[in-house]
Design an enzyme around this catalytic site. Structure first.
Site, PDB file in Angstrom:
ATOM      1  N   TYR A 145      20.910 -25.134  35.789  1.00 50.79           N
ATOM      2  CA  TYR A 145      19.531 -25.522  36.110  1.00 50.79           C
ATOM      3  C   TYR A 145      19.110 -26.794  35.370  1.00 50.79           C
ATOM      4  O   TYR A 145      18.190 -27.474  35.796  1.00 50.79           O
ATOM      5  CB  TYR A 145      18.554 -24.400  35.735  1.00 50.79           C
ATOM      6  CG  TYR A 145      18.381 -23.346  36.797  1.00 50.79           C
ATOM      7  CD1 TYR A 145      19.478 -22.675  37.324  1.00 50.79           C
ATOM      8  CD2 TYR A 145      17.116 -23.004  37.268  1.00 50.79           C
ATOM      9  CE1 TYR A 145      19.312 -21.699  38.291  1.00 50.79           C
ATOM     10  CE2 TYR A 145      16.944 -22.034  38.231  1.00 50.79           C
ATOM     11  CZ  TYR A 145      18.044 -21.381  38.742  1.00 50.79           C
ATOM     12  OH  TYR A 145      17.882 -20.416  39.696  1.00 50.79           O
ATOM     13  N   LYS A 183      31.984 -16.117  34.689  1.00 51.00           N
ATOM     14  CA  LYS A 183      33.069 -16.427  35.631  1.00 51.00           C
ATOM     15  C   LYS A 183      34.157 -17.130  34.823  1.00 51.00           C
ATOM     16  O   LYS A 183      34.534 -18.277  35.071  1.00 51.00           O
ATOM     17  CB  LYS A 183      32.516 -17.297  36.778  1.00 51.00           C
ATOM     18  CG  LYS A 183      33.491 -17.551  37.894  1.00 51.00           C
ATOM     19  CD  LYS A 183      33.795 -16.325  38.765  1.00 51.00           C
ATOM     20  CE  LYS A 183      34.835 -16.657  39.821  1.00 51.00           C
ATOM     21  NZ  LYS A 183      35.314 -15.478  40.560  1.00 51.00           N
ATOM     22  N   ASP A 205      31.559 -11.931  40.255  1.00 52.74           N
ATOM     23  CA  ASP A 205      31.793 -11.383  41.602  1.00 52.74           C
ATOM     24  C   ASP A 205      31.919  -9.858  41.547  1.00 52.74           C
ATOM     25  O   ASP A 205      31.357  -9.140  42.384  1.00 52.74           O
ATOM     26  CB  ASP A 205      33.003 -12.049  42.286  1.00 52.74           C
ATOM     27  CG  ASP A 205      34.208 -12.222  41.373  1.00 52.74           C
ATOM     28  OD1 ASP A 205      34.117 -11.872  40.182  1.00 52.74           O
ATOM     29  OD2 ASP A 205      35.260 -12.703  41.852  1.00 52.74           O
ATOM     30  N   ASP A 253      19.691 -15.313  38.141  1.00 50.91           N
ATOM     31  CA  ASP A 253      18.787 -15.517  39.273  1.00 50.91           C
ATOM     32  C   ASP A 253      19.317 -14.771  40.495  1.00 50.91           C
ATOM     33  O   ASP A 253      18.589 -14.022  41.156  1.00 50.91           O
ATOM     34  CB  ASP A 253      18.690 -17.027  39.563  1.00 50.91           C
ATOM     35  CG  ASP A 253      17.789 -17.319  40.743  1.00 50.91           C
ATOM     36  OD1 ASP A 253      16.686 -16.749  40.797  1.00 50.91           O
ATOM     37  OD2 ASP A 253      18.192 -18.113  41.618  1.00 50.91           O
ATOM     38  N   ASP A 286      17.953 -10.843  42.330  1.00 55.96           N
ATOM     39  CA  ASP A 286      17.516 -10.664  43.728  1.00 55.96           C
ATOM     40  C   ASP A 286      18.331  -9.546  44.364  1.00 55.96           C
ATOM     41  O   ASP A 286      17.813  -8.702  45.096  1.00 55.96           O
ATOM     42  CB  ASP A 286      17.714 -11.954  44.546  1.00 55.96           C
ATOM     43  CG  ASP A 286      16.503 -12.883  44.485  1.00 55.96           C
ATOM     44  OD1 ASP A 286      15.756 -12.813  43.485  1.00 55.96           O
ATOM     45  OD2 ASP A 286      16.314 -13.680  45.428  1.00 55.96           O
TER      46      ASP A 286
HETATM   47  C1  IPM Z   1      13.121 -17.201  39.961  1.00 55.02           C
HETATM   48  C2  IPM Z   1      13.016 -18.269  41.007  1.00 55.02           C
HETATM   49  C3  IPM Z   1      13.068 -19.629  40.332  1.00 55.02           C
HETATM   50  C4  IPM Z   1      14.430 -19.744  39.650  1.00 55.02           C
HETATM   51  C5  IPM Z   1      12.797 -20.828  41.233  1.00 55.02           C
HETATM   52  C6  IPM Z   1      11.490 -20.722  41.959  1.00 55.02           C
HETATM   53  C7  IPM Z   1      12.848 -22.098  40.443  1.00 55.02           C
HETATM   54  O1  IPM Z   1      13.997 -18.102  41.977  1.00 55.02           O
HETATM   55  O2  IPM Z   1      12.321 -17.221  39.007  1.00 55.02           O
HETATM   56  O3  IPM Z   1      13.973 -16.328  40.090  1.00 55.02           O
HETATM   57  O4  IPM Z   1      15.422 -20.043  40.320  1.00 55.02           O
HETATM   58  O5  IPM Z   1      14.493 -19.517  38.444  1.00 55.02           O
HETATM   59 MG    MG Z   2      15.042 -16.257  41.829  1.00 49.07          MG
END
Ligand code: IPM
Ligand code: MG
Length: 360
Positions: A141, A192, A224, A248, A252
């Site tokens: 990032y 990884k 993975d 990140d 999700d």
């Molecule tokens: C999160 C989001 C952010 C990230 C984006 C919006 C920059 O996806 O907080 O998970 O990737 O950190």
């Molecule tokens: Mg995110």
């Protein structure tokens, strides 16, 4: 207690869910006799529209000066031009870096009554209680170089760099081990290392830290495989520590266990100073303005704010219990259940009414 909270509703559904969390904080402050001063600022796309930048110096200064920051979401189609010089996400990345928030804590636990909301088999969802500790101010990032070029034949090239320093790995893994001591004393470090040099450094430093924590059962897992195990045997995880981008992505994925990404809160913390609290979901432009977003991730982020930045543990538990009771009673937003779904405001009211009962 008197506290100064900077509120950054941001873009898309951000303002709707932030409003829900503010209502909950107002209720907590009146019931417990606190004085929360909440100051709102533009951040993200709305700030670009107004000021030409995603985060102004004034807003950053106010955040640094606050006791805590509450953030909705940033981003949206309007600002998604791949050639744009300014992007909403830059505001968030600058804020995390400038506030020194190297750790992003993302608790993932399943609510028994939400099993039907998850597409996964119900038996997998029992006893899931994971704390993902995501490194937040390093890795791909922030790595340099990060750039694009075009050669003479018009061929385009883009570069991002995954960079980790030993001290960055050390402090995040140390934090993960410390947090695990109050849990099941199990830490899984995800990397990884079979491919990436930065992951081999990560693994080496993580092993050193693990040696200093003999009471922690520590293991390494390739990302993975971690992605697969999160779905096939999620209850095996306790604390999962990993780099910025892997964290990140994996969170999700893990949110699917809970029934919806809309359920998950997060706390970003550093060594000292104010923390930043935001749900893990994004700005969801497809449902923005419709009043149907799930406010739970945001409301639980407010609970984490009370716990981590204001040391108001009892108040945090009251909010978490109220959310759990509302779910017990079948209250659902549309992401959790299509039929008889509640609006954002109805869900918020349902949570607040249980909060009141809980306290009195
Ligand atoms: C999160 C989001 C952010 C990230 C984006 C919006 C920059 O996806 O907080 O998970 O990737 O950190
Ligand atoms: Mg995110």
């Amino acid at each position: 207690m008197k506290a100064h909270i900077v509120v950054l509703p941001g873009d898309g559904i951000g303002p709707e869910v932030t409003n829900a969390a503010q209502q909950v904080l107002d209720k907590v402050s009146s019931q417990f006799g606190h004085d929360f001063q909440m100051d709102e600022h533009l951040m993200g796309g709305v700030s670009i529209d107004q000021y030409g930048v995603a985060l102004t110096d004034e807003t950053l200064a106010d955040c640094l000066d606050a006791d805590a920051v509450l953030l909705g979401a940033v981003g949206g189609l309007k600002w998604d031009d791949p050639n744009a010089k300014v992007r909403p996400e830059q505001g968030l990345l600058t804020l995390r870096k400038e506030m020194g928030l190297f750790a992003n804590l993302r608790p993932v636990s399943t609510h028994p009554k939400l099993q039907e909301s998850s597409p996964l088999k119900n038996d997998r969802l029992k006893d899931v209680d994971i704390l993902v500790v995501r490194e937040l101010t390093g890795g791909i990032y922030y790595g340099e170089p990060s750039c694009r070029s075009i050669d003479q034949d018009g061929k385009m090239r883009a570069v991002d760099s995954m960079v980790y320093w030993d001290y960055e790995v050390k402090r995040i893994v140390q934090l993960a081990c410390n947090l695990a001591r109050d849990r099941q004393c199990k830490v899984t470090s995800v990397d990884k290392a079979n491919i990436l040099e930065s992951s081999r450094l990560w693994r080496q430093i993580a092993s050193d830290v693990a040696n200093d924590h003999p009471l922690i059962s520590f293991n390494h897992l390739l990302v993975d495989a971690a992605a697969m195990h999160l779905i096939t045997k999620p209850s095996n995880f306790d604390v999962l520590v990993t780099s910025n981008m892997f964290g990140d992505i994996l969170t999700d994925e893990a949110s699917v266990l809970t029934g919806s990404m809309g359920n998950l809160p997060s706390a970003s913390v550093g060594d000292s100073g104010p923390g930043l609290y935001e749900p893990i979901h994004g700005s969801a432009p497809d449902i923005a303005g419709k009043g149907i977003a799930n406010p739970i991730g945001m409301i639980l982020s407010a609970a984490l704010l009370l716990r981590h930045s204001l040391q108001l543990e009892q108040e945090a538990i009251c909010i978490e219990t109220a959310v759990s009771l509302a779910l017990d009673d079948g209250c659902r937003t549309i992401d959790l259940q299509e039929e008889n779904a509640l609006s954002t405001q109805q869900m918020t009211k349902a949570i607040i009414s249980r909060l009141e009962k809980n306290i009195t």
